[in-house]
Design a protein around this motif. Structure first.
Motif, short mmCIF file in Angstrom:
data_model
loop_
_atom_site.label_atom_id
_atom_site.label_comp_id
_atom_site.label_asym_id
_atom_site.label_seq_id
_atom_site.Cartn_x
_atom_site.Cartn_y
_atom_site.Cartn_z
N ALA A 79 62.47 34.84 5.67
CA ALA A 79 62.03 36.02 4.92
C ALA A 79 62.26 35.84 3.42
N ALA A 80 63.38 35.19 3.05
CA ALA A 80 63.69 35.01 1.63
C ALA A 80 62.64 34.13 0.96
N ARG A 81 62.19 33.04 1.65
CA ARG A 81 61.18 32.16 1.08
C ARG A 81 59.85 32.91 0.91
N GLN A 82 59.51 33.72 1.88
CA GLN A 82 58.27 34.48 1.78
C GLN A 82 58.33 35.48 0.63
N ARG A 83 59.48 36.12 0.47
CA ARG A 83 59.62 37.05 -0.66
C ARG A 83 59.50 36.31 -1.98
N GLU A 84 60.13 35.15 -2.09
CA GLU A 84 60.06 34.37 -3.33
C GLU A 84 58.62 33.97 -3.64
N PHE A 85 57.87 33.56 -2.60
CA PHE A 85 56.49 33.14 -2.81
C PHE A 85 55.64 34.32 -3.27
N LEU A 86 55.82 35.48 -2.64
CA LEU A 86 55.05 36.66 -3.04
C LEU A 86 55.39 37.09 -4.46
N ASP A 87 56.66 37.05 -4.80
CA ASP A 87 57.05 37.41 -6.17
C ASP A 87 56.45 36.45 -7.19
N ARG A 88 56.38 35.18 -6.80
CA ARG A 88 55.75 34.20 -7.69
C ARG A 88 54.27 34.55 -7.90
N MET A 89 53.61 34.95 -6.82
CA MET A 89 52.21 35.32 -6.92
C MET A 89 52.03 36.61 -7.71
#
Length: 591
Positions: free
Chosen positions: A160-170
């Motif tokens: 979940a943390a990696r997915q949150r980081e990716f979305l925040d990057r986007m």
């Protein structure tokens, strides 16, 4: 980017050096030739597990080294702020430079050297820029420079943390996230303080009682700085009163008999004798030296008068037995204070003042708790407002990301596949806030039409997941620009062929415009898009050295040599028709 990869005695690879292109590099070769050893080398210098079984037969140790070339901006950014902060907005290379600096190594000529040695005995050694470091350091640095999308590496995005980081990057929500984190940190600090006050354990309450009782004890005694030393001096006078009276009386009798009982005086006193001498000198009518000496004697007599006066004040001031009892009692009280909180009375008073301050935090009075709870509510409201702003940015980015990735999947031989990025309020009614906001973020993947929607990492094969990651990285590159990282794709072409394979190669080449891409592939339609191509070949051992077993070599192919390799990949042969087809494919594989 990965500038060079050197391998020694790793599995069937005795010695190899690969210098990938800045854009796209294809690694090709027949099945079983040893292409996986290249990924093993990358994982090794990335802090992966060291397996002695990977050391080549007959060798004492295996060794791999990766040289990364860094942009000037990445090197300069180490001096521009806290690049170790995952939410700082710095690129992966800049964070890698900062982590290397923390480990005591700075880039040399814009390059970082990561190497790993694995001995046949099983022990390994990690080296960063010539300095031995824990392998976790290599892992942290390589993790910022290289992203591997292979069958065993895909599960990272399931977190979940990696997915949150990716979305925040986007979403590009660095400012919103920083504002929320500031509000959250203030709230967390207040919660910690309140928790400490509310849940004081027995020891804390006992400490508060001890401080309170000690302060009261000191205040009741009311010590004054230096009081104990003054009392001890006075006690000494009382205890030696007889000797003092006798000595002072005798001295006064010798100096000035008028200050004591005349009968006790023994002959003429010093004052009387000096006065007599002065009178005698004044009687001489001749001036000069006699008058001068008379003046000096009068000056001496004046000093003696001061001494006599001071000594006379000491007579009768020694105190009584009752005074001595009171003094001893007071000295005992003060001594008890200095034994507990001394060693001096000044230390006792300083301890009392500090204890009064400490008591404020230990004393969880209802009024104090109510005051802090009011402050906490204000901080919570501010954090909740910041979380709402952050959520709005994520929701908008999630919808756009899901739609664009789904569109890319259709061009990657995955018709009917889709991605939904779901942002939902955290299911925690009492307190929905967390360190990164109030959102639960999930990447839900549908691999084919009619398939149930499942979390990433649990709903696709290795090849499907690799293509999904390629779609994600493509959309990210189009949205946020170059990632300043190296992407390695393995099995991305599994189950793909024909026109879809061409589209796959084209998209890898598109990603390579903004980042370095290395792809391990068996498809000519993918390899033809690469800027550089390396062929992994399995060769039988020399007749003179059968102990070495099968040896794998790695060589870059160019020109006609590459045409022949593409032809082999297309049809398994190198006929004129295959060669013509290969040339045509290479000619058409241009963005």
């Amino acid at each position: 980017m990965l500038e060079e990869l050197d391998i020694r005695n790793l599995g069937p690879i005795r010695e190899a050096t690969i210098a990938p292109a800045a854009g796209m590099t294809a690694i090709t070769g027949e099945t079983g030739a040893g292409k996986s050893m290249l990924l093993s080398a990358i994982r090794l210098v990335s802090g992966g597990a060291a397996e002695s079984s990977r050391v080549s037969s007959g060798a004492d140790e295996a060794w791999a080294q990766a040289i990364f070339a860094l942009s000037d901006d990445a090197v300069a950014s180490e001096h521009s702020g806290d690049t170790n902060d995952a939410d700082s907005g710095f690129t992966g290379a800049a964070v890698a430079v900062a982590k290397a600096h923390d480990a005591g190594v700075d880039p040399e000529d814009g390059e970082l050297f990561l190497s790993r040695t694995v001995r046949a005995s099983g022990r390994s050694r990690a080296v960063l820029g010539g300095k031995s470091v824990p392998r976790s350091v290599l892992g942290a640095i390589a993790g910022e420079l290289v992203i591997i999308h292979g069958q065993t590496d895909q599960l990272k995005i399931a977190a979940a943390a990696r997915q949150r980081e990716f979305l925040d990057r986007m979403a590009g929500d660095e400012a919103e996230l920083a504002a929320y984190r500031k509000a959250w940190d203030a709230l967390a600090a207040m919660d910690e303080r309140l928790e400490r006050l509310r849940s004081q354990e027995s020891s804390a309450r006992q400490q508060a009682d001890y401080l309170r009782e000690s302060i009261d004890r000191i205040n009741r005694t009311d010590p004054q700085p230096g009081e104990d030393e003054e009392l001890k001096a006075r006690r000494e006078r009382i205890e030696n009163a007889a000797d003092i009276a006798q000595g002072v009386g005798s001295a006064l009798g010798a100096l000035d008999a008028s200050q004591v009982d005349v009968d006790a005086a023994d002959g003429a006193s010093a004052v009387e004798l000096i006065n007599h001498a002065v009178t005698s000198l004044r009687a001489i009518r001749v001036g000069g030296t006699f008058a001068e000496q008379a003046d000096r004697l009068e000056s001496i007599n004046a000093d003696l008068g001061d001494v006599v006066f001071a000594l006379s004040q000491e007579l009768g001031d020694e105190g009584s037995v009752e005074d001595l009892d009171q003094i001893n009692g007071r000295i005992h009280e003060l001594g008890d204070l200095t034994r507990r909180w001394g060693p001096t009375l000044a230390d006792v008073l300083a301890w009392r003042d500090k204890a009064a301050f400490d008591l404020e935090d230990l004393d969880a009075s209802p009024e104090k708790v109510a005051e802090l709870e009011s402050e906490r509510q204000t901080l919570y409201d501010a954090a909740l407002a910041a979380a709402d702003v952050l959520s709005a940015a994520r929701v908008a980015a999630a919808a756009d990301l899901g739609a664009r990735v789904t569109e890319e999947l259709g061009s990657l031989a995955m018709l009917g596949a889709s991605l939904e990025v779901r942002v939902t309020p955290r299911d925690k009614a009492d307190d929905p806030l967390g360190p990164y906001g109030r959102d639960d973020i999930a990447f839900l993947f549908t691999p084919f039409e009619g398939s149930p929607q499942l979390p990433m990492g649990k709903s696709a094969s290795g090849g499907e997941l690799s293509r999904l990651m390629l779609a994600l990285e493509l959309v990210a590159a189009d949205t946020r620009g170059g990632a300043d990282q190296t992407f390695i794709f393995d099995e991305v072409d599994a189950g793909v062929g024909g026109k879809a394979a061409v589209e796959l190669g084209k998209r890898l080449a598109r990603l390579a415009r903004s980042a370095q891409v290395i792809v391990v592939t068996h498809l000519a339609q993918v390899a033809s898009w690469a800027d550089a191509q390396f062929v992994v070949t399995k060769e039988p051992p020399d007749a003179d050295d059968d102990d070495l077993g099968v040896v794998t070599t790695i060589a870059e192919v160019n020109g006609e040599t590459r045409v022949h390799e593409i032809a082999r990949m297309l049809s398994g042969s190198e006929s004129e028709a295959s060669l013509d087809h290969a040339r045509e494919l290479l000619k058409e594989s241009v963005l």
